[in-house]
Write an enzyme that holds these catalytic residues in place. Structure first.
Site, PDB file in Angstrom:
ATOM      1  N   TYR A 142       0.774  -1.219   0.017  1.00  9.58           N
ATOM      2  CA  TYR A 142      -0.087   0.092  -0.078  1.00  9.58           C
ATOM      3  C   TYR A 142       0.686   1.105  -0.065  1.00  9.58           C
ATOM      4  O   TYR A 142       0.344   2.469  -0.177  1.00  9.58           O
ATOM      5  CB  TYR A 142      -0.914  -0.081   1.079  1.00  9.58           C
ATOM      6  CG  TYR A 142      -1.935  -0.974   1.243  1.00  9.58           C
ATOM      7  CD1 TYR A 142      -2.533  -1.466  -0.059  1.00  9.58           C
ATOM      8  CD2 TYR A 142      -2.705  -1.437   2.322  1.00  9.58           C
ATOM      9  CE1 TYR A 142      -3.399  -2.553   0.041  1.00  9.58           C
ATOM     10  CE2 TYR A 142      -3.526  -2.350   2.491  1.00  9.58           C
ATOM     11  CZ  TYR A 142      -3.905  -3.093   1.144  1.00  9.58           C
ATOM     12  OH  TYR A 142      -4.781  -4.134   1.193  1.00  9.58           O
ATOM     13  N   LYS A 192       3.891 -15.312   1.514  1.00 11.84           N
ATOM     14  CA  LYS A 192       3.677 -16.154   0.140  1.00 11.84           C
ATOM     15  C   LYS A 192       5.225 -16.309  -0.228  1.00 11.84           C
ATOM     16  O   LYS A 192       5.657 -15.679  -1.289  1.00 11.84           O
ATOM     17  CB  LYS A 192       3.041 -15.448  -0.958  1.00 11.84           C
ATOM     18  CG  LYS A 192       1.425 -15.683  -0.359  1.00 11.84           C
ATOM     19  CD  LYS A 192       0.775 -16.690  -0.996  1.00 11.84           C
ATOM     20  CE  LYS A 192       0.673 -16.911  -2.528  1.00 11.84           C
ATOM     21  NZ  LYS A 192      -0.025 -18.364  -2.828  1.00 11.84           N
ATOM     22  N   ASP A 225      -2.509 -18.081   1.803  1.00  6.22           N
ATOM     23  CA  ASP A 225      -3.633 -18.535   0.917  1.00  6.22           C
ATOM     24  C   ASP A 225      -4.189 -19.804   1.756  1.00  6.22           C
ATOM     25  O   ASP A 225      -5.422 -19.972   2.044  1.00  6.22           O
ATOM     26  CB  ASP A 225      -3.515 -18.526  -0.469  1.00  6.22           C
ATOM     27  CG  ASP A 225      -2.425 -19.481  -0.722  1.00  6.22           C
ATOM     28  OD1 ASP A 225      -1.277 -19.680   0.371  1.00  6.22           O
ATOM     29  OD2 ASP A 225      -2.288 -20.177  -1.742  1.00  6.22           O
ATOM     30  N   ASP A 249      -4.946  -7.314   5.764  1.00  6.76           N
ATOM     31  CA  ASP A 249      -6.140  -6.531   5.601  1.00  6.76           C
ATOM     32  C   ASP A 249      -7.202  -7.742   5.293  1.00  6.76           C
ATOM     33  O   ASP A 249      -8.376  -7.657   5.765  1.00  6.76           O
ATOM     34  CB  ASP A 249      -5.875  -5.691   4.320  1.00  6.76           C
ATOM     35  CG  ASP A 249      -6.944  -4.313   4.210  1.00  6.76           C
ATOM     36  OD1 ASP A 249      -7.930  -4.564   4.907  1.00  6.76           O
ATOM     37  OD2 ASP A 249      -6.777  -3.920   3.286  1.00  6.76           O
ATOM     38  N   ASP A 253     -10.232  -9.256   8.205  1.00  3.71           N
ATOM     39  CA  ASP A 253     -11.632  -9.203   7.884  1.00  3.71           C
ATOM     40  C   ASP A 253     -12.313 -10.614   7.943  1.00  3.71           C
ATOM     41  O   ASP A 253     -13.513 -10.780   8.371  1.00  3.71           O
ATOM     42  CB  ASP A 253     -12.018  -8.421   6.655  1.00  3.71           C
ATOM     43  CG  ASP A 253     -12.015  -6.730   6.856  1.00  3.71           C
ATOM     44  OD1 ASP A 253     -11.722  -6.365   7.935  1.00  3.71           O
ATOM     45  OD2 ASP A 253     -12.225  -6.096   5.875  1.00  3.71           O
TER      46      ASP A 253
END
Ligand code: NAD
Length: 368
Positions: A142, A192, A225, A249, A253
Site C-alpha cells: 500500500y 507467500k 492463501d 487486511d 476481515d
C-alpha cells in the site's frame, strides 16, 4: 509512575454515543478498582472539521503524541462526502496513524459463547474462539514505490510495489511474539514465500527474531492463501497470526466475520515504545460512524468498550481488569441482553446503547 493519560476522540455519528458508555466504564474502574485515568476529550473527523476547518487540529495531534493511549470512536458521515480529499474526516484518523507511526495493528477475533450462533460457521468451530491477527500497518504494497498507472505502448499498466525492510519486519514480529507471551504462546507467520521474495525475507527475518529472543514461543509458518483456508476450516488452531499489510487486511476481515457482528469488534494499533516503556497506541472499534442508526440509541457500544479493554491490557498493564471487563460483557450477553444489531432470536426486546452500557456496569459491580 503518575496517572495514566488517555485521550478520547469520540468523532462522528455513533462515535460520541458509544463513547458515553465507555466513560461510564472508565468511571466505574476509577471508583471501584482504583484505576485513575487522566482523561481528556477532543475532536476528530467531521466534528473537528466543523469546529476548526480541519479533520485533526495540530493541537490534538500534539496531545495524541504525548498521552499513554488514544481511544477513538468513529469518523465520517454523508455530510462530509463532498469535501476535498485532504479535508475528509478519514484524513484525521490517517494522520493520527501516520504521525504516531502505528506499525502493528491488532485485530482480535473472539467469539462470545452467547453469540456463537451469529457466525456463518458451525457453533463448535467458533465457540470459545480467541485469536489475534497482527497486521503490519505502515509499509508493504500500500506504500511501496514505484506505484501508479503508466502507459506502455498502447495500453495502461497499473503498478504497485511490495517492499519490506528487515527492520520493518523485525519490529512487527517482535510485537507479535510479545503478545503471544501474554496469551497462548503461539505465533503463526503468514506470507507467500513460495512466490514472493518479500515473503522469503519476511519468513527469514521472523525466524531470526524468534531464534534470538523468543525461542520459548511456538512459531509456525503458513502461506497466506492456506492460512485463509485454515481460518475458515479450524480457526481455533491459531493464537497469534502475524502477517503483512495486504494479507493482514484480508485475513483480519475474514477472521472478524467468524464471530458475527461489526458492533462487537475492537482493534488496537501500536507503535514504538515511549520513554515510559508503553507503546504509542490508538484503540478504536472496527466499525464506522453508522449514519443509518446515529442518534437513535441503537448503536452497540461493546466494540468500543472492548477497545478500552484492549487499552487496559496493552497500554496500562491491567490484564486482570481487562479480563474482568470482557467477562462482564460475556455475562451480560449470556443473560440474553442484546442491542439491535444482535437480534436474531424471536421475542427479545433490544437494549438501547445506554441500557447496554448500564448492564455492563452492573455486571462489573457483580464481579467484585
Ligand atoms: P459502518 O461500520 O459505519 O456501518 C456498517 C453497518 O453496520 C451499518 O448498517 C451500521 O448501522 C452497522 N453498525 C456499525 N457499527 C455498529 C454498532 N456499533 N452497532 C450497531 N450497528 C452497527 O460502515 P459504513 O456504513 O460503510 O460507513 C459509514 C461511515 O463511517 C462512512 O463515512 C465511512 O467512511 C466511515 N467509516 C469510518 C471508519 C472509522 O472511523 N474507523 C471505519 C469504517 C467506515
Amino acid at each position: 509512575m503518575g496517572k495514566s493519560s488517555l485521550l478520547i476522540l469520540p468523532g462522528d455519528g455513533i462515535g460520541p454515543e458509544v463513547m458515553v458508555e465507555v466513560r461510564k466504564i472508565i468511571d466505574w474502574f476509577g471508583s471501584n478498582r482504583g484505576l485513575d485515568f487522566d482523561v481528556t476529550e477532543d475532536l476528530v473527523g467531521g466534528a473537528a472539521y466543523d469546529a476548526h476547518g480541519t479533520p485533526l487540529h495540530d493541537e490534538t495531534m500534539a496531545k495524541a503524541l504525548l498521552v499513554d493511549a488514544v481511544l477513538l470512536g468513529a469518523v465520517g458521515g454523508p455530510k462530509y462526502d463532498n469535501l476535498d480529499f485532504s479535508l475528509k474526516p478519514e484524513r484525521g484518523l490517517l494522520r493520527l496513524r501516520k504521525e504516531m507511526d502505528l506499525y502493528s495493528n491488532l485485530r482480535p477475533a473472539q467469539c462470545f459463547d452467547a453469540l456463537a450462533n451469529f457466525s456463518s460457521l458451525k457453533t463448535e468451530v467458533v465457540s470459545g474462539l480467541d485469536i489475534m491477527i497482527v497486521r503490519e500497518l505502515t509499509s508493504g504494497i500500500y506504500f511501496g514505490e514505484p506505484r501508479g498507472i503508466i502507459t506502455e505502448g498502447n495500453e495502461r499498466v497499473g503498478i504497485n510495489t511490495q517492499r519490506y525492510t528487515e527492520s520493518e519486519i523485525e519490529r512487527v514480529a517482535r510485537s507479535a511474539f510479545e503478545l503471544a507471551k501474554r496469551r497462548g504462546n503461539k505465533v503463526c507467520s503468514m506470507e507467500k514465500a513460495n512466490v514472493m521474495e518479500s515473503g522469503v525475507l519476511w519468513r527469514d527475518t521472523v525466524d531470526k527474531v524468534h531464534q534470538a529472543d523468543y525461542s520459548e514461543v511456538e512459531l509456525s509458518h503458513m502461506y497466506a492463501d492456506a492460512g485463509a483456508m485454515q481460518l475458515c476450516r479450524w480457526p481455533k488452531q491459531f493464537d497469534v497470526i502475524v502477517t503483512d499489510n495486504l494479507f493482514g487486511d484480508i485475513l483480519s476481515d475474514t477472521a472478524a466475520m467468524l464471530t458475527g457482528s461489526l458492533g462487537m469488534l475492537p482493534s488496537a494499533s501500536l507503535g514504538a515504545p515511549m520513554e515510559n516503556g508503553r507503546p504509542k497506541a490508538l484503540y478504536e472499534p472496527v466499525h464506522g460512524s453508522a449514519p443509518d442508526i446515529a442518534g437513535q440509541g441503537k448503536a452497540n457500544p461493546i466494540a468500543c468498550i472492548l477497545s478500552f479493554a484492549m487499552a487496559l491490557r496493552y497500554s496500562f498493564d491491567e490484564g486482570v481488569e481487562a479480563d474482568r471487563l470482557e467477562q462482564s460483557i460475556e455475562n451480560v450477553l449470556s443473560k440474553g441482553a442484546r442491542t439491535h444489531d444482535l437480534l436474531g432470536e424471536e421475542g427479545i426486546t433490544p437494549l438501547s446503547t445506554s441500557e447496554m452500557g448500564d448492564a455492563i456496569v452492573d455486571a462489573l459491580t457483580d464481579s467484585i
